[in-house]
Every structure is written in C-alpha cells, then in structure tokens.
Design an enzyme around this catalytic site. Structure first.
Site, PDB file in Angstrom:
ATOM      1  N   ARG A  27      16.431 -46.937  24.455  1.00  0.00           N
ATOM      2  CA  ARG A  27      16.486 -46.876  23.150  1.00  0.00           C
ATOM      3  C   ARG A  27      17.311 -47.823  22.543  1.00  0.00           C
ATOM      4  NH1 ARG A  27      14.965 -41.545  21.275  1.00  0.00           N
ATOM      5  NH2 ARG A  27      13.402 -40.850  22.586  1.00  0.00           N
ATOM      6  N   ARG A  31      18.390 -45.947  15.652  1.00  0.00           N
ATOM      7  CA  ARG A  31      19.174 -45.564  14.620  1.00  0.00           C
ATOM      8  C   ARG A  31      20.601 -46.013  14.536  1.00  0.00           C
ATOM      9  NH1 ARG A  31      17.785 -39.485  14.024  1.00  0.00           N
ATOM     10  NH2 ARG A  31      17.573 -39.638  16.284  1.00  0.00           N
ATOM     11  N   ARG A  40      13.035 -48.878   9.057  1.00  0.00           N
ATOM     12  CA  ARG A  40      12.257 -47.668   9.248  1.00  0.00           C
ATOM     13  C   ARG A  40      12.404 -46.945   7.750  1.00  0.00           C
ATOM     14  NH1 ARG A  40      13.193 -41.886  11.636  1.00  0.00           N
ATOM     15  NH2 ARG A  40      12.702 -41.268   9.608  1.00  0.00           N
ATOM     16  N   ASP A  77       6.330 -44.988  20.943  1.00  0.00           N
ATOM     17  CA  ASP A  77       6.853 -43.589  21.558  1.00  0.00           C
ATOM     18  C   ASP A  77       5.809 -43.182  22.518  1.00  0.00           C
ATOM     19  OD1 ASP A  77       9.194 -41.626  20.744  1.00  0.00           O
ATOM     20  OD2 ASP A  77       7.312 -40.251  20.893  1.00  0.00           O
ATOM     21  N   TYR A 154       5.645 -31.521  25.433  1.00  0.00           N
ATOM     22  CA  TYR A 154       5.396 -31.657  24.064  1.00  0.00           C
ATOM     23  C   TYR A 154       4.022 -31.015  23.460  1.00  0.00           C
ATOM     24  CZ  TYR A 154       9.570 -34.227  24.088  1.00  0.00           C
ATOM     25  OH  TYR A 154      10.950 -34.857  24.179  1.00  0.00           O
TER      26      TYR A 154
HETATM   27  O1  1CP Z   1      14.000 -48.873  21.988  1.00  0.00           O
HETATM   28  C1  1CP Z   1      13.535 -48.204  22.995  1.00  0.00           C
HETATM   29  O2  1CP Z   1      13.901 -47.612  23.975  1.00  0.00           O
HETATM   30  C2  1CP Z   1      11.675 -48.135  22.675  1.00  0.00           C
HETATM   31  C3  1CP Z   1      11.507 -47.175  21.888  1.00  0.00           C
HETATM   32  C4  1CP Z   1      11.259 -45.647  22.529  1.00  0.00           C
HETATM   33  C5  1CP Z   1      11.101 -44.898  23.632  1.00  0.00           C
HETATM   34  C6  1CP Z   1      10.938 -45.729  25.019  1.00  0.00           C
HETATM   35  C7  1CP Z   1      11.174 -44.732  21.322  1.00  0.00           C
HETATM   36  C8  1CP Z   1      11.485 -44.802  19.974  1.00  0.00           C
HETATM   37  N1  1CP Z   1      10.993 -43.540  21.894  1.00  0.00           N
HETATM   38  C9  1CP Z   1      10.727 -43.653  23.372  1.00  0.00           C
HETATM   39  C10 1CP Z   1      10.490 -42.646  24.416  1.00  0.00           C
HETATM   40  C11 1CP Z   1      10.807 -41.250  24.065  1.00  0.00           C
HETATM   41  N2  1CP Z   1      10.451 -40.496  23.022  1.00  0.00           N
HETATM   42  C12 1CP Z   1      10.938 -40.251  25.114  1.00  0.00           C
HETATM   43  C13 1CP Z   1      11.329 -40.743  26.573  1.00  0.00           C
HETATM   44  C14 1CP Z   1      12.934 -41.366  26.754  1.00  0.00           C
HETATM   45  C15 1CP Z   1      13.882 -40.462  26.595  1.00  0.00           C
HETATM   46  O3  1CP Z   1      14.116 -39.243  27.141  1.00  0.00           O
HETATM   47  O4  1CP Z   1      14.415 -40.816  25.484  1.00  0.00           O
HETATM   48  C16 1CP Z   1      10.912 -39.009  24.553  1.00  0.00           C
HETATM   49  C17 1CP Z   1      11.289 -37.729  25.418  1.00  0.00           C
HETATM   50  C18 1CP Z   1      10.522 -39.311  23.370  1.00  0.00           C
HETATM   51  C19 1CP Z   1      10.104 -38.292  22.324  1.00  0.00           C
HETATM   52  C20 1CP Z   1      10.937 -38.337  21.241  1.00  0.00           C
HETATM   53  N3  1CP Z   1      10.392 -39.138  20.104  1.00  0.00           N
HETATM   54  C21 1CP Z   1      12.010 -38.010  20.731  1.00  0.00           C
HETATM   55  C22 1CP Z   1      12.834 -37.033  21.401  1.00  0.00           C
HETATM   56  C23 1CP Z   1      12.590 -35.549  20.934  1.00  0.00           C
HETATM   57  C24 1CP Z   1      13.330 -34.445  22.019  1.00  0.00           C
HETATM   58  O5  1CP Z   1      12.608 -33.768  22.437  1.00  0.00           O
HETATM   59  O6  1CP Z   1      14.474 -34.754  22.154  1.00  0.00           O
HETATM   60  C25 1CP Z   1      12.565 -38.423  19.487  1.00  0.00           C
HETATM   61  C26 1CP Z   1      13.580 -38.249  18.407  1.00  0.00           C
HETATM   62  C27 1CP Z   1      11.271 -39.348  19.200  1.00  0.00           C
HETATM   63  C28 1CP Z   1      11.309 -40.173  17.867  1.00  0.00           C
HETATM   64  C29 1CP Z   1      11.739 -41.628  18.209  1.00  0.00           C
HETATM   65  N4  1CP Z   1      11.242 -42.402  19.380  1.00  0.00           N
HETATM   66  C30 1CP Z   1      11.634 -43.680  19.303  1.00  0.00           C
HETATM   67  C31 1CP Z   1      12.826 -43.643  18.181  1.00  0.00           C
HETATM   68  C32 1CP Z   1      13.443 -44.721  17.897  1.00  0.00           C
HETATM   69  C33 1CP Z   1      12.712 -42.157  17.545  1.00  0.00           C
HETATM   70  C34 1CP Z   1      13.546 -41.639  16.461  1.00  0.00           C
HETATM   71  C35 1CP Z   1      12.725 -41.782  15.197  1.00  0.00           C
HETATM   72  C36 1CP Z   1      13.635 -42.310  14.091  1.00  0.00           C
HETATM   73  O7  1CP Z   1      14.305 -41.310  13.756  1.00  0.00           O
HETATM   74  O8  1CP Z   1      13.890 -43.326  13.800  1.00  0.00           O
END
Ligand code: 1CP
Length: 354
Positions: A27, A31, A40, A77, A154
């Site tokens: 990640r 943010r 964003r 994502d 999910y």
């Molecule tokens: O920088 C990076 O790593 C690349 C971008 C990336 C990756 C690899 C994002 C951007 N998401 C992910 C993978 C992801 N998404 C996973 C697997 C990795 C992990 O466990 O962290 C999971 C479970 C998600 C699902 C997801 N998407 C969540 C988690 C929800 C939960 O159940 O806890 C969230 C908050 C998102 C949105 C998201 N995806 C990525 C970002 C930066 C965000 C936040 C969005 C924002 O508010 O800007």
C-alpha cells in the site's frame, strides 16, 4: 521496452545474489501521502482514480519520487474482478468497499461469467501499460490480484466483515456452490494476472488477506488449492526474464511449508512470526517478503531503525529476502517515518549480503 536499471527485487525473489536487501511497502501509494489525497480528490472517488490510467500512473509513481524503493506496484484494487463480474463495487466515504449485488444464492454464482481482461478490465491493463512506459525501467512493476477465497469473502458478504458469517455459512452448508465460485474466481484471476504480465507486469503477487480466518483443513480446501491452480496457470517468463510469483496469506504462518510447495517463488510473511523461523520452515525453497509490523512506523525513527535491525538479523545472512511491512502501511503514518524505515534498510542490509 527499456532495460531494467534496478532488478534487485526480481533477483531477490528468485533467491539470486544481491548487494543489499530490496524494499517496497504494501500500500505504498495511499492516504498517508498528501500528494495521493490531492489526486484522489481530483479524481472524485477511488474507482474513478483506478479507471483513469494517467492518474493511476501518477499515484503509482508518487512514493518512488519520495523514497528509494526497489519496486512499483500497480495502483488498482483486488475488487476489480468482482466489479467486472457485475457485482457493482462502490465506496462510501469513511467506509470500506461495498457491493450493490452481493452473492446470496446458488443461482447468482451459476450466472457469474469470467471477465475478459482486455474488455471489462481494460482500464487495469491500460494502467499497467502507462506505468511501464513512465517507469522507463527505473524499477520493476508488480501486478497483483486477490486470492479466490479473499475475493469470495467480499462477494458473499457484500463488503468488509468481522465474522465472515455469510461466506462461512455458504462454505459449510453449500460446499459445491462455494467450489463453483472459487473455480470461477481461480480462472478469472489466472486470466487477469496473465493479461497484466502481457501488458508489462514484471512480477505478480496474490493477496490472500483472509485465508487466516480458516481452519487448517478449510484453508487447504478453500484457499490454498485454488492459489496452487493459479500458480500452475501463470505465464512465468516475459521479455526474456522470469516473472516471479509471490503468495501472501495474512496470519498464514503455520502454513508456510505447504504454501512453498505450490510452485510459487516467494511468500509474504506477516509480523506474527519471526522471519528466521519462517526461513527455517521453508528451508530456502522460496524467497520471503516481510515482515515489520506496520504500526512500528508510528514510533520515532530510532525505534524504527532498531526494528529493521532485528528483522534483518532474524532472516540472517544470505539472499532471498525482500524487506516489506507485514501488511499495508496505515493511513496515519508520517511519511518521514516511512523514509526512516527505507533508509534503515539501505544502511543496514548490505552487511548481510557480504
Ligand atoms: O500501493 C499499493 O499497494 C497498490 C494498491 C492497492 C492494493 C495492492 C490497493 C489500493 N488495494 C490493494 C489490495 C487490497 N484491496 C487488498 C489486499 C491487500 C491488503 O490486505 O491490504 C484488500 C483486502 C483490498 C480491499 C480494500 N480496498 C480495502 C480493505 C477493506 C477491508 O476489508 O479491510 C480498502 C480500504 C480498499 C480501498 C483501497 N484500495 C487501495 C487504496 C489506496 C484504498 C483506499 C481508498 C482510499 O480511501 O483512497
């Protein structure tokens, strides 16, 4: 394509010699960076950002401008696949991801198709192509997907969950339907990752964020089996280079030996296990990625450096280690602390490669 100027990450994943331990952060675009929040806001919402190749490329490159990272990761994502399958992904501000049409019966699972990566997911492939062009060989680009089990959680729950009640209800009461869903997801993930590789991803990682909520037997049957199928179906060479595959099951420390036997190149490790123990468990069959607790980044830089030293010492001398956090960086972390973390790996790791 331009020559790769820094291939430390790819070499470490293949357990080849490197002069220091490569590092990237899960990640790393996100943010905690003010410049991310700005883009964003400009994009409107998170999915709009993912679907705009130029903006997705911009946020992918942001952390590389600040820090000496050894890999870029595609900004996207894991939930793009379920969205492409028609579930209607949306994000409500301050809340996690949600689906308009979660899977609640066998008929909904039977009706799911396999998305075409160059059609419904073309925006992801366009982002990969744009990022590769803009990276210009600076560091390798990581492509990724969620594991079938993690995507299924999910899709069945309709969003994030604490108890996994709906998905486990389905798993225990309708195992055949669960397997149908996981088979469709395994095929979709294989096609999707191969398309990312064809578009320019130089390594791929599968995030099994929720495999750790399963019992050992259920993990094997409902998660690991499908990741193994994916690994067997992936393109493993592109542009004359091997394309390494990393599997990461959060809270999956006990299963590292079985995961190492899937044919993958590397395993992600979270902070609940010492890296030295993990290395002994996999007997150097695969490389390891990890594993600092992301919350250490809340501590002052001196404490962060101390923790980096402990982890390097735990892995010990030799190759096959990619430094990372044990899970994603938290949104509240001070970027200066991330800088201290990365600098500490640069400073302390060469001693382990002599
Ligand atoms: O920088 C990076 O790593 C690349 C971008 C990336 C990756 C690899 C994002 C951007 N998401 C992910 C993978 C992801 N998404 C996973 C697997 C990795 C992990 O466990 O962290 C999971 C479970 C998600 C699902 C997801 N998407 C969540 C988690 C929800 C939960 O159940 O806890 C969230 C908050 C998102 C949105 C998201 N995806 C990525 C970002 C930066 C965000 C936040 C969005 C924002 O508010 O800007």
């Amino acid at each position: 394509m331009s020559e790769l100027k820094n291939d430390l990450y790819l070499r470490a994943l293949l357990r080849q010699p490197t002069e220091r331990t490569p590092i990237w952060m899960m990640r790393q675009a996100g943010r905690y960076l003010p410049e991310y929040r700005e883009v964003r806001t400009q994009a409107g919402d998170f999915m709009a950002l993912c679907k705009n190749a130029e903006l997705a490329c911009e946020v992918t490159l942001q952390p590389l401008r600040r820090f000496k990272l050894d890999a870029a990761i595609l900004f996207s994502d894991i939930l793009t696949i379920p969205d492409a399958m028609g579930l209607g992904l949306y994000f409500e501000t301050g809340e996690g991801p949600k689906f308009e049409r979660p899977l609640r019966d066998v008929a909904a699972i039977e009706n799911l198709g396999i998305p075409d990566p160059e059609q419904e997911l073309r925006y992801v492939m366009d982002a990969v192509r744009t990022i590769r062009r803009e990276l210009d060989g600076q560091v390798p680009l990581i492509g990724f997907s969620g594991s079938p089990w993690t995507l299924a959680t999910y899709m069945v729950e309709g969003g994030s969950t604490k108890n996994f009640s709906e998905v486990k209800k389905l798993m225990f009461s309708e195992p055949a339907a669960m397997h149908m869903l996981l088979s469709k997801l395994a095929e979709s993930v294989t096609t999707y990752l191969n398309a990312q590789i064809a578009a320019g991803a130089q390594a791929v990682m599968i995030f099994d964020t929720w495999g750790g909520v399963l019992s050992p037997r259920d993990y094997r049957e409902f998660s690991l089996q499908y990741m193994k199928k994916i690994v067997a179906g992936l393109t493993r060479e592109a542009d004359g280079r091997q394309v390494p595959v990393t599997l990461f099951t959060k809270n999956g420390g006990a299963w590292l030996p079985e995961m190492a036997a899937t044919g993958c190149d590397a395993l992600g490790v979270d902070w609940t296990m010492d890296l030295g123990t993990a290395r002994a468990l996999v007997q150097d069959k695969v490389a390891l990625q990890g594993n600092m607790d992301p919350s250490v980044l809340y501590a002052p830089p001196a404490r962060i450096e101390e923790e980096v030293a402990v982890i390097l010492e735990s892995y010990g001398h030799g190759h096959g280690h990619v430094f990372n956090l044990g899970h994603g960086i938290h949104p509240g972390v001070d970027p200066e602390h991330a800088l201290a973390f990365i600098d500490a790996v640069h400073k302390l790791s060469p001693a382990y490669h002599r």
